[in-house]
Design a protein around this motif. Sequence first.
Motif, PDB file in Angstrom:
ATOM      1  N   HIS A 309      28.702  -8.302 -30.537  1.00 52.70           N
ATOM      2  CA  HIS A 309      27.280  -8.342 -30.175  1.00 52.70           C
ATOM      3  C   HIS A 309      26.591  -7.019 -30.504  1.00 52.70           C
ATOM      4  CE1 HIS A 309      29.058 -11.692 -27.904  1.00 52.70           C
ATOM      5  NE2 HIS A 309      27.860 -12.236 -27.945  1.00 52.70           N
ATOM      6  N   LYS A 310      26.426  -6.135 -29.551  1.00 53.57           N
ATOM      7  CA  LYS A 310      25.683  -4.895 -29.777  1.00 53.57           C
ATOM      8  C   LYS A 310      26.362  -3.980 -30.789  1.00 53.57           C
ATOM      9  CE  LYS A 310      23.378  -4.665 -25.257  1.00 53.57           C
ATOM     10  NZ  LYS A 310      23.182  -3.838 -24.051  1.00 53.57           N
ATOM     11  N   GLY A 311      27.681  -4.040 -30.874  1.00 51.36           N
ATOM     12  CA  GLY A 311      28.406  -3.142 -31.777  1.00 51.36           C
ATOM     13  C   GLY A 311      28.624  -3.691 -33.172  1.00 51.36           C
ATOM     14  N   ALA A 312      28.027  -4.823 -33.488  1.00 49.43           N
ATOM     15  CA  ALA A 312      28.208  -5.428 -34.810  1.00 49.43           C
ATOM     16  C   ALA A 312      27.699  -4.479 -35.892  1.00 49.43           C
ATOM     17  CB  ALA A 312      27.470  -6.759 -34.887  1.00 49.43           C
ATOM     18  N   GLY A 313      28.558  -4.172 -36.874  1.00 51.46           N
ATOM     19  CA  GLY A 313      28.195  -3.266 -37.956  1.00 51.46           C
ATOM     20  C   GLY A 313      28.380  -1.805 -37.619  1.00 51.46           C
ATOM     21  N   VAL A 314      28.601  -1.490 -36.350  1.00 50.62           N
ATOM     22  CA  VAL A 314      28.802  -0.112 -35.908  1.00 50.62           C
ATOM     23  C   VAL A 314      30.281   0.185 -35.709  1.00 50.62           C
ATOM     24  CG1 VAL A 314      28.310   1.579 -34.096  1.00 50.62           C
ATOM     25  CG2 VAL A 314      26.550  -0.051 -34.802  1.00 50.62           C
ATOM     26  N   ALA A 315      30.965  -0.743 -35.045  1.00 50.27           N
ATOM     27  CA  ALA A 315      32.374  -0.541 -34.730  1.00 50.27           C
ATOM     28  C   ALA A 315      33.168  -1.779 -35.101  1.00 50.27           C
ATOM     29  CB  ALA A 315      32.549  -0.227 -33.240  1.00 50.27           C
ATOM     30  N   ALA A 316      34.480  -1.605 -35.201  1.00 48.42           N
ATOM     31  CA  ALA A 316      35.365  -2.713 -35.531  1.00 48.42           C
ATOM     32  C   ALA A 316      36.652  -2.563 -34.738  1.00 48.42           C
ATOM     33  CB  ALA A 316      35.664  -2.741 -37.029  1.00 48.42           C
ATOM     34  N   MET A 317      37.322  -3.687 -34.492  1.00 51.03           N
ATOM     35  CA  MET A 317      38.602  -3.641 -33.808  1.00 51.03           C
ATOM     36  C   MET A 317      39.609  -2.930 -34.705  1.00 51.03           C
ATOM     37  SD  MET A 317      37.465  -5.107 -31.183  1.00 51.03           S
ATOM     38  CE  MET A 317      38.986  -4.825 -30.260  1.00 51.03           C
ATOM     39  N   ALA A 318      40.416  -2.074 -34.113  1.00 53.11           N
ATOM     40  CA  ALA A 318      41.396  -1.284 -34.871  1.00 53.11           C
ATOM     41  C   ALA A 318      42.790  -1.597 -34.349  1.00 53.11           C
ATOM     42  CB  ALA A 318      41.094   0.207 -34.751  1.00 53.11           C
ATOM     43  N   GLY A 319      43.452  -2.522 -34.988  1.00 53.99           N
ATOM     44  CA  GLY A 319      44.806  -2.853 -34.578  1.00 53.99           C
ATOM     45  C   GLY A 319      44.845  -3.875 -33.460  1.00 53.99           C
ATOM     46  N   PRO A 320      46.041  -4.346 -33.137  1.00 56.02           N
ATOM     47  CA  PRO A 320      46.201  -5.382 -32.110  1.00 56.02           C
ATOM     48  C   PRO A 320      46.206  -4.799 -30.702  1.00 56.02           C
ATOM     49  CG  PRO A 320      48.334  -4.802 -33.002  1.00 56.02           C
ATOM     50  CD  PRO A 320      47.319  -3.996 -33.777  1.00 56.02           C
ATOM     51  N   ILE A 321      46.256  -5.679 -29.699  1.00 52.44           N
ATOM     52  CA  ILE A 321      46.417  -5.252 -28.308  1.00 52.44           C
ATOM     53  C   ILE A 321      47.764  -4.553 -28.170  1.00 52.44           C
ATOM     54  CG2 ILE A 321      46.734  -6.068 -25.941  1.00 52.44           C
ATOM     55  CD1 ILE A 321      44.777  -8.320 -26.588  1.00 52.44           C
ATOM     56  N   PHE A 322      47.764  -3.365 -27.584  1.00 50.73           N
ATOM     57  CA  PHE A 322      49.007  -2.600 -27.532  1.00 50.73           C
ATOM     58  C   PHE A 322      49.575  -2.459 -26.120  1.00 50.73           C
ATOM     59  CE2 PHE A 322      45.614   0.585 -27.191  1.00 50.73           C
ATOM     60  CZ  PHE A 322      46.044   1.368 -26.133  1.00 50.73           C
ATOM     61  N   LYS A 323      48.881  -2.939 -25.113  1.00 52.82           N
ATOM     62  CA  LYS A 323      49.413  -2.885 -23.753  1.00 52.82           C
ATOM     63  C   LYS A 323      48.862  -4.085 -22.993  1.00 52.82           C
ATOM     64  CE  LYS A 323      49.903   0.155 -19.702  1.00 52.82           C
ATOM     65  NZ  LYS A 323      49.411  -0.779 -18.686  1.00 52.82           N
ATOM     66  N   SER A 324      49.700  -5.085 -22.780  1.00 50.54           N
ATOM     67  CA  SER A 324      49.247  -6.317 -22.139  1.00 50.54           C
ATOM     68  C   SER A 324      48.957  -6.098 -20.658  1.00 50.54           C
ATOM     69  CB  SER A 324      50.301  -7.407 -22.298  1.00 50.54           C
ATOM     70  OG  SER A 324      50.483  -7.720 -23.661  1.00 50.54           O
ATOM     71  N   GLU A 325      47.895  -6.729 -20.184  1.00 46.89           N
ATOM     72  CA  GLU A 325      47.514  -6.662 -18.780  1.00 46.89           C
ATOM     73  C   GLU A 325      46.932  -8.007 -18.367  1.00 46.89           C
ATOM     74  OE1 GLU A 325      44.690  -3.503 -18.495  1.00 46.89           O
ATOM     75  OE2 GLU A 325      46.208  -1.934 -18.374  1.00 46.89           O
ATOM     76  N   ASP A 326      46.951  -8.273 -17.065  1.00 39.56           N
ATOM     77  CA  ASP A 326      46.321  -9.467 -16.509  1.00 39.56           C
ATOM     78  C   ASP A 326      45.216  -9.045 -15.554  1.00 39.56           C
ATOM     79  OD1 ASP A 326      47.964 -11.325 -17.806  1.00 39.56           O
ATOM     80  OD2 ASP A 326      49.525 -11.104 -16.297  1.00 39.56           O
ATOM     81  N   TYR A 327      44.138  -9.816 -15.544  1.00 41.63           N
ATOM     82  CA  TYR A 327      43.052  -9.589 -14.602  1.00 41.63           C
ATOM     83  C   TYR A 327      43.211 -10.525 -13.411  1.00 41.63           C
ATOM     84  CZ  TYR A 327      40.566  -7.164 -18.370  1.00 41.63           C
ATOM     85  OH  TYR A 327      40.204  -6.300 -19.364  1.00 41.63           O
ATOM     86  N   GLY A 328      42.851 -10.027 -12.228  1.00 41.52           N
ATOM     87  CA  GLY A 328      42.902 -10.860 -11.038  1.00 41.52           C
ATOM     88  C   GLY A 328      41.775 -10.527 -10.085  1.00 41.52           C
ATOM     89  N   ILE A 329      41.586 -11.395  -9.092  1.00 46.53           N
ATOM     90  CA  ILE A 329      40.596 -11.170  -8.029  1.00 46.53           C
ATOM     91  C   ILE A 329      41.301 -10.398  -6.913  1.00 46.53           C
ATOM     92  CG2 ILE A 329      38.979 -12.247  -6.431  1.00 46.53           C
ATOM     93  CD1 ILE A 329      38.330 -12.692  -9.380  1.00 46.53           C
ATOM     94  N   VAL A 330      40.623  -9.397  -6.360  1.00 48.15           N
ATOM     95  CA  VAL A 330      41.217  -8.496  -5.372  1.00 48.15           C
ATOM     96  C   VAL A 330      40.874  -8.945  -3.955  1.00 48.15           C
ATOM     97  CG1 VAL A 330      41.462  -6.088  -4.676  1.00 48.15           C
ATOM     98  CG2 VAL A 330      40.861  -6.643  -7.036  1.00 48.15           C
ATOM     99  N   PHE A 331      41.895  -8.995  -3.094  1.00 49.15           N
ATOM    100  CA  PHE A 331      41.700  -9.321  -1.677  1.00 49.15           C
ATOM    101  C   PHE A 331      42.397  -8.255  -0.825  1.00 49.15           C
ATOM    102  CE2 PHE A 331      41.588 -13.338  -3.953  1.00 49.15           C
ATOM    103  CZ  PHE A 331      40.485 -13.985  -3.405  1.00 49.15           C
ATOM    104  N   PRO A 332      41.929  -8.084   0.416  1.00 48.57           N
ATOM    105  CA  PRO A 332      42.667  -7.205   1.327  1.00 48.57           C
ATOM    106  C   PRO A 332      44.068  -7.769   1.584  1.00 48.57           C
ATOM    107  CG  PRO A 332      40.465  -7.688   2.168  1.00 48.57           C
ATOM    108  CD  PRO A 332      40.694  -8.618   1.023  1.00 48.57           C
ATOM    109  N   ILE A 333      44.994  -6.905   1.909  1.00 46.14           N
ATOM    110  CA  ILE A 333      46.359  -7.336   2.211  1.00 46.14           C
ATOM    111  C   ILE A 333      46.334  -8.365   3.351  1.00 46.14           C
ATOM    112  CG2 ILE A 333      48.555  -6.601   3.212  1.00 46.14           C
ATOM    113  CD1 ILE A 333      48.439  -5.791   0.402  1.00 46.14           C
TER     114      ILE A 333
END
Length: 366
Positions: A309-333
């Motif tokens: 979107h905003k970075g089109a023509g300005v920046a490009a992806m450089a290489g693959p994902i190098f550290k896998s992570e998962d996103y989650g919803i945070v709750f109190p213990i």
Amino acid sequence: MLSRLRSILTVLLLVAAIGALPGLVSRADAAPRQLTVATRELPPFVMTDGEVKSGFTIDLLNEVAKHTGWSYTYLDGGNVQGLLKAVAEGKADLGASAVSITADRAKLFDFSQPMLDAGLQIIAPVGNTQKAQPGLRQFLQLLFSKTMLVYLFAALVLTILPAHIIWLLERGNKESMVSRSYFPGIFQAAGWGLGLLARAPFDPPRRWPIRMMTVLWTFVSLVFVAYYTAILTTNLTVARITSQINTPADLVGKKVCTVANTTSAAGLEKFGVQYTGVTKIDECYTGLADRDFEAVVFDAPVLQYYVAHKGAGVAAMAGPIFKSEDYGIVFPIGSELRRQFDDAMLSVQEDGEFDRLKRKWFGTGA
């Protein structure tokens, strides 16, 4: 007999009541409830237009609300640390944006099942991710680098010194290519020297000692020009190679930006990469566009959305994902909300809405 019938009836009523308990609990869990959600602005997960919020995370919360009866009020945490702090201090019932699930965070919070597979990735200016030859800007930078300036100074010395010798010995000859006067004679001699350095001398000198010196100086010029060309070519080749950024190893020695106190900052520290830590990712984008930074490291979905979107023509992806992570919803213990969220999340996945949201915000390759 009558007492036996009463006992049997009592047992049946107890069994029926016990069997109805799960349904009662389920209906209680699904009762309408107002929750406070700590969040942070991070396209495409959370975006705010006036008082209206949108984004992948917001849409997912709204789908979950259809199964739980929840409604939300949002609390802006500013950044991931502020989001986690709001949940820890009880100011929010849950935290939602793009929060990576890590071992350290799991000791302090309960996380929902992963809502998105992600990881860290790199973006760089478009010119640093292409394999084309260096352009005019890169050529001029190398041409006037410290090394090249030393050689240009040496070329000046190799021109001025023989120019004075030629002028002193040649000025007495009427047919000489230099004037008897110092000006313009010295300029004429210097022009001859520059021509010699470029292997295209002007009129030959008239005196034999100068002609002998010309032969010697020709060999010196050949060696100098060949050596200068080799150095310039080597530096251009090295600049072309080192401008490529594909892996974290390529970031060493580069000007790298990321958001401080995030998993991307921790990842760069693990790889031994020096970086500039900023408060918001938008600061990295601005620095990248202004060429203050050579690369930005952050969550892959966030960077991919920017590049598309905003970075089109300005920046490009450089290489693959190098550290896998998962996103989650945070709750109190120990929060009872986590299981309710997970159950609703499974329903959202089963009815196909989850895949629809991924296609909406990240495209078919999400």
